[in-house]
Design a protein around this motif. Structure first.
Motif, PDB file in Angstrom:
ATOM      1  N   THR A 106      24.014  -4.231 -34.979  1.00 42.94           N
ATOM      2  CA  THR A 106      23.892  -3.565 -33.677  1.00 42.94           C
ATOM      3  C   THR A 106      25.252  -3.042 -33.213  1.00 42.94           C
ATOM      4  OG1 THR A 106      22.010  -4.932 -33.012  1.00 42.94           O
ATOM      5  CG2 THR A 106      23.278  -3.918 -31.255  1.00 42.94           C
ATOM      6  N   ASP A 107      25.261  -1.833 -32.693  1.00 42.11           N
ATOM      7  CA  ASP A 107      26.470  -1.250 -32.117  1.00 42.11           C
ATOM      8  C   ASP A 107      26.631  -1.810 -30.699  1.00 42.11           C
ATOM      9  OD1 ASP A 107      28.459   0.314 -30.946  1.00 42.11           O
ATOM     10  OD2 ASP A 107      27.834   2.145 -31.983  1.00 42.11           O
ATOM     11  N   LEU A 108      27.446  -2.834 -30.570  1.00 45.34           N
ATOM     12  CA  LEU A 108      27.573  -3.536 -29.290  1.00 45.34           C
ATOM     13  C   LEU A 108      28.253  -2.668 -28.230  1.00 45.34           C
ATOM     14  CD1 LEU A 108      28.580  -7.019 -30.714  1.00 45.34           C
ATOM     15  CD2 LEU A 108      26.334  -6.295 -29.905  1.00 45.34           C
ATOM     16  N   ASN A 109      29.227  -1.875 -28.648  1.00 44.38           N
ATOM     17  CA  ASN A 109      29.891  -1.007 -27.676  1.00 44.38           C
ATOM     18  C   ASN A 109      28.956   0.090 -27.177  1.00 44.38           C
ATOM     19  OD1 ASN A 109      32.705  -1.686 -26.955  1.00 44.38           O
ATOM     20  ND2 ASN A 109      32.954  -1.759 -29.184  1.00 44.38           N
ATOM     21  N   LYS A 110      27.992   0.494 -28.008  1.00 47.02           N
ATOM     22  CA  LYS A 110      27.003   1.468 -27.549  1.00 47.02           C
ATOM     23  C   LYS A 110      26.122   0.859 -26.462  1.00 47.02           C
ATOM     24  CE  LYS A 110      23.384   4.599 -29.177  1.00 47.02           C
ATOM     25  NZ  LYS A 110      22.619   5.091 -30.360  1.00 47.02           N
ATOM     26  N   ILE A 111      25.774  -0.416 -26.620  1.00 44.78           N
ATOM     27  CA  ILE A 111      25.013  -1.114 -25.570  1.00 44.78           C
ATOM     28  C   ILE A 111      25.822  -1.153 -24.281  1.00 44.78           C
ATOM     29  CG2 ILE A 111      24.145  -3.380 -24.848  1.00 44.78           C
ATOM     30  CD1 ILE A 111      23.155  -3.804 -27.679  1.00 44.78           C
ATOM     31  N   TYR A 115      24.148   0.832 -21.190  1.00 43.99           N
ATOM     32  CA  TYR A 115      23.493   0.018 -20.162  1.00 43.99           C
ATOM     33  C   TYR A 115      24.429  -0.524 -19.092  1.00 43.99           C
ATOM     34  CZ  TYR A 115      19.610   0.099 -23.474  1.00 43.99           C
ATOM     35  OH  TYR A 115      18.598   0.505 -24.333  1.00 43.99           O
ATOM     36  N   ASN A 116      25.751  -0.388 -19.283  1.00 45.06           N
ATOM     37  CA  ASN A 116      26.665  -0.966 -18.286  1.00 45.06           C
ATOM     38  C   ASN A 116      27.840  -0.042 -17.968  1.00 45.06           C
ATOM     39  OD1 ASN A 116      27.086  -3.182 -16.560  1.00 45.06           O
ATOM     40  ND2 ASN A 116      28.680  -4.031 -17.900  1.00 45.06           N
ATOM     41  N   ASN A 117      27.651   1.253 -18.173  1.00 42.13           N
ATOM     42  CA  ASN A 117      28.662   2.248 -17.814  1.00 42.13           C
ATOM     43  C   ASN A 117      30.042   1.929 -18.390  1.00 42.13           C
ATOM     44  OD1 ASN A 117      26.862   3.800 -16.183  1.00 42.13           O
ATOM     45  ND2 ASN A 117      27.071   2.274 -14.559  1.00 42.13           N
ATOM     46  N   GLY A 118      30.058   1.343 -19.589  1.00 39.33           N
ATOM     47  CA  GLY A 118      31.316   1.059 -20.255  1.00 39.33           C
ATOM     48  C   GLY A 118      31.999  -0.216 -19.803  1.00 39.33           C
ATOM     49  N   LYS A 119      31.433  -0.903 -18.804  1.00 39.68           N
ATOM     50  CA  LYS A 119      32.039  -2.159 -18.336  1.00 39.68           C
ATOM     51  C   LYS A 119      31.690  -3.299 -19.287  1.00 39.68           C
ATOM     52  CE  LYS A 119      30.023  -1.876 -14.353  1.00 39.68           C
ATOM     53  NZ  LYS A 119      29.576  -2.228 -12.998  1.00 39.68           N
ATOM     54  N   ARG A 120      32.472  -4.353 -19.219  1.00 34.89           N
ATOM     55  CA  ARG A 120      32.259  -5.484 -20.108  1.00 34.89           C
ATOM     56  C   ARG A 120      30.914  -6.166 -19.852  1.00 34.89           C
ATOM     57  NH1 ARG A 120      37.795  -8.888 -21.264  1.00 34.89           N
ATOM     58  NH2 ARG A 120      39.191  -7.124 -21.622  1.00 34.89           N
ATOM     59  N   ILE A 131      23.642 -18.812 -38.779  1.00 30.18           N
ATOM     60  CA  ILE A 131      24.259 -17.510 -38.526  1.00 30.18           C
ATOM     61  C   ILE A 131      25.206 -17.549 -37.324  1.00 30.18           C
ATOM     62  CG2 ILE A 131      22.535 -16.524 -36.947  1.00 30.18           C
ATOM     63  CD1 ILE A 131      22.579 -14.010 -38.760  1.00 30.18           C
ATOM     64  N   THR A 132      25.517 -18.743 -36.826  1.00 25.83           N
ATOM     65  CA  THR A 132      26.379 -18.881 -35.655  1.00 25.83           C
ATOM     66  C   THR A 132      27.734 -18.217 -35.849  1.00 25.83           C
ATOM     67  OG1 THR A 132      25.335 -20.927 -34.896  1.00 25.83           O
ATOM     68  CG2 THR A 132      27.587 -20.532 -34.177  1.00 25.83           C
ATOM     69  N   THR A 133      28.410 -18.556 -36.941  1.00 29.35           N
ATOM     70  CA  THR A 133      29.771 -18.057 -37.149  1.00 29.35           C
ATOM     71  C   THR A 133      29.821 -16.537 -37.303  1.00 29.35           C
ATOM     72  OG1 THR A 133      30.493 -20.155 -38.096  1.00 29.35           O
ATOM     73  CG2 THR A 133      31.817 -18.209 -38.620  1.00 29.35           C
ATOM     74  N   PRO A 134      28.977 -15.917 -38.153  1.00 33.96           N
ATOM     75  CA  PRO A 134      29.032 -14.451 -38.249  1.00 33.96           C
ATOM     76  C   PRO A 134      28.778 -13.744 -36.920  1.00 33.96           C
ATOM     77  CG  PRO A 134      27.745 -15.364 -40.060  1.00 33.96           C
ATOM     78  CD  PRO A 134      28.031 -16.491 -39.131  1.00 33.96           C
ATOM     79  N   ILE A 135      27.847 -14.266 -36.121  1.00 31.78           N
ATOM     80  CA  ILE A 135      27.559 -13.613 -34.835  1.00 31.78           C
ATOM     81  C   ILE A 135      28.746 -13.746 -33.892  1.00 31.78           C
ATOM     82  CG2 ILE A 135      26.154 -13.742 -32.745  1.00 31.78           C
ATOM     83  CD1 ILE A 135      23.742 -14.327 -34.470  1.00 31.78           C
ATOM     84  N   LEU A 136      29.291 -14.945 -33.757  1.00 32.13           N
ATOM     85  CA  LEU A 136      30.428 -15.132 -32.852  1.00 32.13           C
ATOM     86  C   LEU A 136      31.598 -14.242 -33.242  1.00 32.13           C
ATOM     87  CD1 LEU A 136      30.559 -18.981 -32.169  1.00 32.13           C
ATOM     88  CD2 LEU A 136      29.979 -17.159 -30.562  1.00 32.13           C
ATOM     89  N   LEU A 137      31.905 -14.174 -34.529  1.00 29.05           N
ATOM     90  CA  LEU A 137      33.032 -13.356 -34.956  1.00 29.05           C
ATOM     91  C   LEU A 137      32.775 -11.872 -34.718  1.00 29.05           C
ATOM     92  CD1 LEU A 137      34.160 -15.201 -38.206  1.00 29.05           C
ATOM     93  CD2 LEU A 137      35.083 -15.380 -35.881  1.00 29.05           C
ATOM     94  N   GLN A 138      31.526 -11.440 -34.887  1.00 26.97           N
ATOM     95  CA  GLN A 138      31.212 -10.043 -34.597  1.00 26.97           C
ATOM     96  C   GLN A 138      31.409  -9.741 -33.113  1.00 26.97           C
ATOM     97  OE1 GLN A 138      27.172  -8.811 -34.695  1.00 26.97           O
ATOM     98  NE2 GLN A 138      27.641  -6.641 -34.692  1.00 26.97           N
ATOM     99  N   HIS A 144      37.398  -5.979 -26.071  1.00 26.64           N
ATOM    100  CA  HIS A 144      37.119  -5.709 -24.657  1.00 26.64           C
ATOM    101  C   HIS A 144      35.639  -5.417 -24.380  1.00 26.64           C
ATOM    102  CE1 HIS A 144      41.380  -5.827 -24.295  1.00 26.64           C
ATOM    103  NE2 HIS A 144      41.589  -4.671 -24.880  1.00 26.64           N
ATOM    104  N   CYS A 145      34.757  -5.850 -25.271  1.00 26.76           N
ATOM    105  CA  CYS A 145      33.324  -5.604 -25.064  1.00 26.76           C
ATOM    106  C   CYS A 145      32.692  -6.676 -24.169  1.00 26.76           C
ATOM    107  CB  CYS A 145      32.608  -5.564 -26.415  1.00 26.76           C
ATOM    108  SG  CYS A 145      30.911  -4.931 -26.323  1.00 26.76           S
ATOM    109  N   PHE A 146      33.238  -7.905 -24.216  1.00 34.05           N
ATOM    110  CA  PHE A 146      32.623  -9.019 -23.504  1.00 34.05           C
ATOM    111  C   PHE A 146      33.604  -9.705 -22.556  1.00 34.05           C
ATOM    112  CE2 PHE A 146      30.134  -8.489 -27.343  1.00 34.05           C
ATOM    113  CZ  PHE A 146      28.846  -8.483 -26.838  1.00 34.05           C
ATOM    114  N   ASP A 147      33.085 -10.039 -21.380  1.00 33.31           N
ATOM    115  CA  ASP A 147      33.843 -10.841 -20.424  1.00 33.31           C
ATOM    116  C   ASP A 147      33.738 -12.316 -20.786  1.00 33.31           C
ATOM    117  OD1 ASP A 147      35.121 -11.186 -17.595  1.00 33.31           O
ATOM    118  OD2 ASP A 147      33.395 -12.554 -17.615  1.00 33.31           O
ATOM    119  N   SER A 148      32.533 -12.733 -21.193  1.00 31.74           N
ATOM    120  CA  SER A 148      32.323 -14.129 -21.575  1.00 31.74           C
ATOM    121  C   SER A 148      31.109 -14.213 -22.499  1.00 31.74           C
ATOM    122  CB  SER A 148      32.102 -15.011 -20.342  1.00 31.74           C
ATOM    123  OG  SER A 148      30.899 -14.643 -19.676  1.00 31.74           O
ATOM    124  N   ILE A 149      31.059 -15.308 -23.236  1.00 38.84           N
ATOM    125  CA  ILE A 149      29.949 -15.567 -24.149  1.00 38.84           C
ATOM    126  C   ILE A 149      29.508 -17.012 -23.919  1.00 38.84           C
ATOM    127  CG2 ILE A 149      29.243 -15.739 -26.572  1.00 38.84           C
ATOM    128  CD1 ILE A 149      31.544 -13.713 -27.167  1.00 38.84           C
TER     129      ILE A 149
END
Length: 289
Positions: A106-111, A115-120, A131-138, A144-149
């Motif tokens: 998935t193109d996370l920056n496209k999301i 859906y969020n006007n470029g904000k985190r 699949i925990t590790t591959p997802i977290l690292l992605q 600058h895509c995420f404020d928190s996880i």
């Protein structure tokens, strides 16, 4: 839906209606404890100003609660067989979009842009162990895509993520996550909170993303050293790094590594699990030069 899926009877009726069962290949276990779900939402610090990415909504249990608290929810689900059930369970969640695709593709920056006007974004997920590790690292690599996880993972994985130097749980995963975020364990989730019950406890982690990493280092060099150090945990760092570890196109020698360790006032027979993130960053700067 007039009833939340944290009601076990409601979950059973939905599963029976659609002939669904938890699929091992996707690591599916359905949450049936309202206190745990509300605890996850509280830990994630979501407000109406936030757009939330949910990974793996399943039948929509946590999605229903996220939709009440967030401004927008984008849920990414790999299991196409859940399309009809999610259409029903999320029919009242008008601020929710479900995308049926693989989160690793998935193109996370496209999301973020769409859906969020470029904000985190803020991310909330119940991640399967395999699949925990591959997802977290992605997620972290998308700068600058995420404020928190906020993630629920198996307890043993959470222990590895928050571990410090010298601990038996400390390793490459600890260092990778701690380079990108400040991890905190918010709660332990026992097996009876799920349907079907898993064989182990789970834990909820809140990962607050750093604006800039807490150490100065070339991440490619840093993580090359970290991987090499923990691929052979029983070896000393000097031995592990002088057996084929390449930095900037050259293979490190034992003399280079021991010389760098002496400059850092570290013993020549030190093992990787004794070094902090700051130590690895300093070592990477010396060896890169």
């Amino acid at each position: 839906m007039s009833e939340f899926l944290t009601n076990p009877g409601c979950t059973r009726r939905i599963l029976d209606k659609y002939g669904l069962h938890a699929k091992k290949k996707y690591g599916q276990n359905f949450l049936i404890d309202a206190d745990i779900v509300t605890g996850i939402i509280r830990a994630s610090k979501i407000t109406k100003d936030d757009c939330v990415l949910e990974i793996g909504p399943g039948i929509g249990t946590m999605t229903q609660y996220l939709a009440l608290e967030a401004g927008k929810v984008v849920a990414v689900e790999i299991d196409e067989s859940l399309r009809d059930v999610l259409s029903e369970t999320l029919d009242a969640c008008t601020n929710t979009t479900v995308l049926f695709q693989d989160i690793l593709k998935t193109d996370l920056n496209k999301i973020r842009e769409t859906y969020n006007n470029g904000k985190r974004l803020k991310c909330v997920a119940n991640l399967p162990y395999y699949i925990t590790t591959p997802i977290l690292l992605q997620l972290f690599r998308e700068e600058h895509c995420f404020d928190s996880i906020t993630v629920m993972v198996q307890k043993e994985v959470a222990e590895r993520i928050i571990a410090g130097p010298g601990s038996k749980d400390y390793g490459a995963l600890s260092l990778a996550v701690q380079y990108y975020a400040d991890p905190k364990c918010e709660m332990i989730v026992p097996p009876h909170c799920f349907m079907p019950r898993p064989g182990v406890d789970s834990a909820v982690l809140y990962l607050k993303a750093y604006d800039t990493p807490p150490v100065e280092a070339d991440p490619d060099v840093l993580f090359t050293l970290i991987r090499a150090s923990f691929n052979q945990r029983r070896k000393t760092l000097a031995n592990a790094l002088s057996h084929g570890c390449m930095i900037n196109g050259r293979t490190l020698t034992r003399d280079e590594v021991t010389g760098a360790l002496r400059q850092l006032n570290l013993p020549e027979d030190v093992r990787g699990e004794k070094l902090s993130l700051e130590d690895f960053a300093a070592l990477s700067r010396l060896l890169a030069d």
